[in-house]
Design a protein around this motif. Structure first.
Motif, PDB file in Angstrom:
ATOM      1  N   LEU A 277       0.745  -1.180   0.030  1.00  0.00           N
ATOM      2  CA  LEU A 277      -0.062  -0.081   0.156  1.00  0.00           C
ATOM      3  C   LEU A 277       0.743   1.307   0.021  1.00  0.00           C
ATOM      4  O   LEU A 277       1.980   1.205   0.478  1.00  0.00           O
ATOM      5  CB  LEU A 277      -1.001   0.158   1.161  1.00  0.00           C
ATOM      6  CG  LEU A 277      -2.094  -1.207   1.421  1.00  0.00           C
ATOM      7  CD1 LEU A 277      -2.397  -1.105   2.800  1.00  0.00           C
ATOM      8  CD2 LEU A 277      -2.782  -1.222   0.094  1.00  0.00           C
ATOM      9  N   ASP A 278       0.316   2.310  -0.552  1.00  0.00           N
ATOM     10  CA  ASP A 278       0.934   3.778  -0.520  1.00  0.00           C
ATOM     11  C   ASP A 278       0.926   4.421   0.806  1.00  0.00           C
ATOM     12  O   ASP A 278       0.483   5.580   0.846  1.00  0.00           O
ATOM     13  CB  ASP A 278       0.351   4.483  -1.614  1.00  0.00           C
ATOM     14  CG  ASP A 278       0.695   3.716  -2.884  1.00  0.00           C
ATOM     15  OD1 ASP A 278       1.508   3.152  -3.065  1.00  0.00           O
ATOM     16  OD2 ASP A 278      -0.256   3.921  -3.691  1.00  0.00           O
ATOM     17  N   LEU A 279       1.569   3.866   2.100  1.00  0.00           N
ATOM     18  CA  LEU A 279       1.483   4.433   3.216  1.00  0.00           C
ATOM     19  C   LEU A 279       2.796   5.176   3.343  1.00  0.00           C
ATOM     20  O   LEU A 279       3.741   4.774   2.825  1.00  0.00           O
ATOM     21  CB  LEU A 279       1.495   3.222   4.308  1.00  0.00           C
ATOM     22  CG  LEU A 279       0.107   2.241   4.309  1.00  0.00           C
ATOM     23  CD1 LEU A 279       0.272   1.161   5.452  1.00  0.00           C
ATOM     24  CD2 LEU A 279      -1.030   3.108   4.952  1.00  0.00           C
ATOM     25  N   THR A 280       2.477   6.105   4.192  1.00  0.00           N
ATOM     26  CA  THR A 280       3.591   6.962   4.375  1.00  0.00           C
ATOM     27  C   THR A 280       4.536   6.155   5.547  1.00  0.00           C
ATOM     28  O   THR A 280       4.190   4.924   6.096  1.00  0.00           O
ATOM     29  CB  THR A 280       3.265   8.041   5.483  1.00  0.00           C
ATOM     30  OG1 THR A 280       2.615   8.043   6.372  1.00  0.00           O
ATOM     31  CG2 THR A 280       2.457   9.204   4.424  1.00  0.00           C
ATOM     32  N   LYS A 281       5.603   6.550   5.699  1.00  0.00           N
ATOM     33  CA  LYS A 281       6.687   5.844   6.502  1.00  0.00           C
ATOM     34  C   LYS A 281       6.216   5.680   7.698  1.00  0.00           C
ATOM     35  O   LYS A 281       6.298   4.583   8.719  1.00  0.00           O
ATOM     36  CB  LYS A 281       8.055   6.396   6.540  1.00  0.00           C
ATOM     37  CG  LYS A 281       8.842   6.290   5.308  1.00  0.00           C
ATOM     38  CD  LYS A 281      10.263   6.621   5.008  1.00  0.00           C
ATOM     39  CE  LYS A 281      10.923   6.778   3.935  1.00  0.00           C
ATOM     40  NZ  LYS A 281      12.515   7.090   3.993  1.00  0.00           N
TER      41      LYS A 281
ATOM     42  N   GLU B  91       2.948   5.821   8.716  1.00  0.00           N
ATOM     43  CA  GLU B  91       1.855   5.064   8.723  1.00  0.00           C
ATOM     44  C   GLU B  91       2.213   3.695   8.894  1.00  0.00           C
ATOM     45  O   GLU B  91       1.629   2.706   9.529  1.00  0.00           O
ATOM     46  CB  GLU B  91       0.943   5.300   7.878  1.00  0.00           C
ATOM     47  CG  GLU B  91      -0.083   6.795   7.954  1.00  0.00           C
ATOM     48  CD  GLU B  91      -0.716   7.182   6.710  1.00  0.00           C
ATOM     49  OE1 GLU B  91      -1.658   7.847   6.737  1.00  0.00           O
ATOM     50  OE2 GLU B  91      -0.169   6.611   5.516  1.00  0.00           O
ATOM     51  N   LEU B  92       3.140   3.338   7.844  1.00  0.00           N
ATOM     52  CA  LEU B  92       3.386   1.820   7.855  1.00  0.00           C
ATOM     53  C   LEU B  92       4.118   1.330   9.015  1.00  0.00           C
ATOM     54  O   LEU B  92       3.878   0.280   9.479  1.00  0.00           O
ATOM     55  CB  LEU B  92       4.503   1.890   6.769  1.00  0.00           C
ATOM     56  CG  LEU B  92       5.168   0.658   6.269  1.00  0.00           C
ATOM     57  CD1 LEU B  92       3.852  -0.613   5.815  1.00  0.00           C
ATOM     58  CD2 LEU B  92       6.268   0.625   5.157  1.00  0.00           C
ATOM     59  N   PHE B  93       4.987   2.190   9.672  1.00  0.00           N
ATOM     60  CA  PHE B  93       5.681   1.737  11.095  1.00  0.00           C
ATOM     61  C   PHE B  93       4.601   1.426  11.927  1.00  0.00           C
ATOM     62  O   PHE B  93       4.720   0.349  12.749  1.00  0.00           O
ATOM     63  CB  PHE B  93       6.738   2.934  11.339  1.00  0.00           C
ATOM     64  CG  PHE B  93       7.237   2.668  12.894  1.00  0.00           C
ATOM     65  CD1 PHE B  93       8.323   1.838  12.962  1.00  0.00           C
ATOM     66  CD2 PHE B  93       6.675   3.206  13.898  1.00  0.00           C
ATOM     67  CE1 PHE B  93       8.991   1.736  14.135  1.00  0.00           C
ATOM     68  CE2 PHE B  93       7.214   2.978  15.060  1.00  0.00           C
ATOM     69  CZ  PHE B  93       8.308   2.210  15.249  1.00  0.00           C
ATOM     70  N   LEU B  94       3.639   2.423  12.066  1.00  0.00           N
ATOM     71  CA  LEU B  94       2.492   2.113  13.089  1.00  0.00           C
ATOM     72  C   LEU B  94       1.613   0.584  12.970  1.00  0.00           C
ATOM     73  O   LEU B  94       1.509  -0.141  13.728  1.00  0.00           O
ATOM     74  CB  LEU B  94       1.814   3.248  13.418  1.00  0.00           C
ATOM     75  CG  LEU B  94       2.287   4.590  13.699  1.00  0.00           C
ATOM     76  CD1 LEU B  94       1.439   5.825  13.533  1.00  0.00           C
ATOM     77  CD2 LEU B  94       2.807   4.455  15.261  1.00  0.00           C
ATOM     78  N   ALA B  95       1.493   0.454  11.511  1.00  0.00           N
ATOM     79  CA  ALA B  95       0.906  -0.646  11.259  1.00  0.00           C
ATOM     80  C   ALA B  95       1.491  -1.984  11.393  1.00  0.00           C
ATOM     81  O   ALA B  95       0.836  -2.653  11.938  1.00  0.00           O
ATOM     82  CB  ALA B  95       0.208  -0.311   9.693  1.00  0.00           C
ATOM     83  N   LEU B  96       2.758  -1.717  10.998  1.00  0.00           N
ATOM     84  CA  LEU B  96       3.545  -3.071  11.137  1.00  0.00           C
ATOM     85  C   LEU B  96       3.836  -3.373  12.716  1.00  0.00           C
ATOM     86  O   LEU B  96       3.515  -4.678  12.944  1.00  0.00           O
ATOM     87  CB  LEU B  96       4.857  -2.871  10.488  1.00  0.00           C
ATOM     88  CG  LEU B  96       4.915  -2.927   8.964  1.00  0.00           C
ATOM     89  CD1 LEU B  96       6.277  -2.514   8.465  1.00  0.00           C
ATOM     90  CD2 LEU B  96       4.282  -4.071   8.265  1.00  0.00           C
TER      91      LEU B  96
END
Length: 354
Positions: free
Chosen positions: A67-71, A73-78
């Motif tokens: 997905l085109d998540l910001t860094k 957003e991706l960090f929080l999701a992971l």
């Protein structure tokens, strides 16, 4: 080449030591051999090299990375989904331990019953509170059973007569304590005090020649020595991990209640939708609920509830509230009263591209 797993390495070294002890010609030789510590090879791998849980984690991480998540957003999701998988992993391993022979726990439920609307005070919330407490307590139960079963297996292979003797002599007590050191890789500076029923770390100021095994002169039963090991606080630092991590990632809340219960935060729900629902391909709500149960042991609706002593109407209402929660977060598409689909929020971008 992959290094051998922790589980395999431990098993091989233990068997070798047990064989040596079994062929010893005297009790004194068995006692001396039992002082040898098991050597565990350093490995970068978890106790299992392959596990279904690892594959589920990989699938979620790959879905998020596409997905085109910001860094940020991706960090929080992971981080959130990684912690959720870790909680599931621990619950599953605890369940496996409690299935070993000798366990008094016949059934082991891993379900996390999610309260869709914390403001509703019905049977679902009471059940969720109970399930949270039971899952937190699972670690202590599994730890105690593993410690008991593992030590008994080692003693049974080396000196089975000690398991049934009413009272162990001083020499026999030392043998059990040395086998305990082997089985659990105790530090040499650990003192096993059977008089005080404690296992402690010797301090630097203590006499380096101090006795590391303090026996009971009048004798003690094997069960009492076993209880000393079970009551030891070794590895208890992760006992509160389930409650702490579940609160940190938005899996539990207290709201106006006295006790915590399972309830998905908007953020964690958002991350779950991102991981489970492909862009441009909404999935039916009932299928989404099934995935939450099969992958993470999360129970929301009636179909996943099983045989809990809660009215069916409460689970139906809980699913309805969950549907409203999805809608409020713009994660639901309702084609009719009976056709509700969970959508990935990135689907709008896909539609615009088309």
């Amino acid at each position: 080449a992959l290094l051998p797993s922790f589980e395999q390495e431990l098993e091989v070294t233990e068997q070798h030591l047990q064989q040596q002890i079994q062929v010893a010609t005297s009790f004194e030789q068995r006692l001396n051999l039992s002082t040898q510590r098991i050597k565990i090879a350093t490995t970068r791998y978890l106790p299992y090299q392959n596990l279904d849980r690892y594959q589920l984690l990989r699938e979620d991480f790959e879905a998020l990375c596409r997905l085109d998540l910001t860094k940020q957003e991706l960090f929080l999701a992971l981080g959130s989904l990684g912690a959720l998988h870790q909680l599931c992993y621990l619950l599953e391993q605890e369940q496996q331990v409690l299935r070993l022979p000798g366990s008094s726990t016949r059934t082991c439920d891993l379900n996390m019953v999610v309260v869709a609307n914390p403001e509703y005070k019905n049977g679902i919330r009471a059940l969720s509170m109970r399930r949270l407490k039971e899952n937190i307590a699972l670690f202590a139960q599994a730890r105690a059973h593993y410690v008991k079963a593992h030590l008994r297996a080692v003693v049974s292979a080396c000196a089975p007569e000690l398991l049934t003797k009413a009272v162990l002599t001083v020499t026999e007590q030392k043998l059990v304590c040395n086998l305990m050191r082997c089985a659990f890789d105790f530090n040499p500076r650990v003192r096993i005090n059977l008089m005080e029923r404690t296992i402690t770390q010797l301090k630097s100021k203590d006499d380096p020649n101090a006795e590391c095994i303090i026996v009971v002169p009048d004798g003690i039963s094997y069960a009492e020595i076993e209880a000393v090991l079970i009551d030891d606080e070794r590895d208890m630092h992760i006992q509160s991990l389930h409650s702490t991590w579940s609160s940190d990632i938005g899996l539990t809340t207290k709201e106006s209640a006295v006790s915590y219960f399972y309830s998905l935060s908007d953020e964690l729900l958002y991350y779950l939708v991102l991981a489970l629902v492909p862009k441009g391909h909404p999935i039916a709500l009932k299928d989404f609920l099934t995935k939450l149960h099969q992958r993470y042991h999360l129970v929301i609706g009636l179909n996943e509830a099983g045989s809990y002593a809660v009215e069916d109407a409460d689970f139906i209402a809980n699913e309805r509230q969950f549907k409203l929660k999805l809608a409020r977060n713009h994660l639901l598409v309702s084609l009719s009263d009976a056709c509700d689909y969970v959508r990935n929020p990135f689907s709008q971008a896909v539609e615009r591209e088309k």
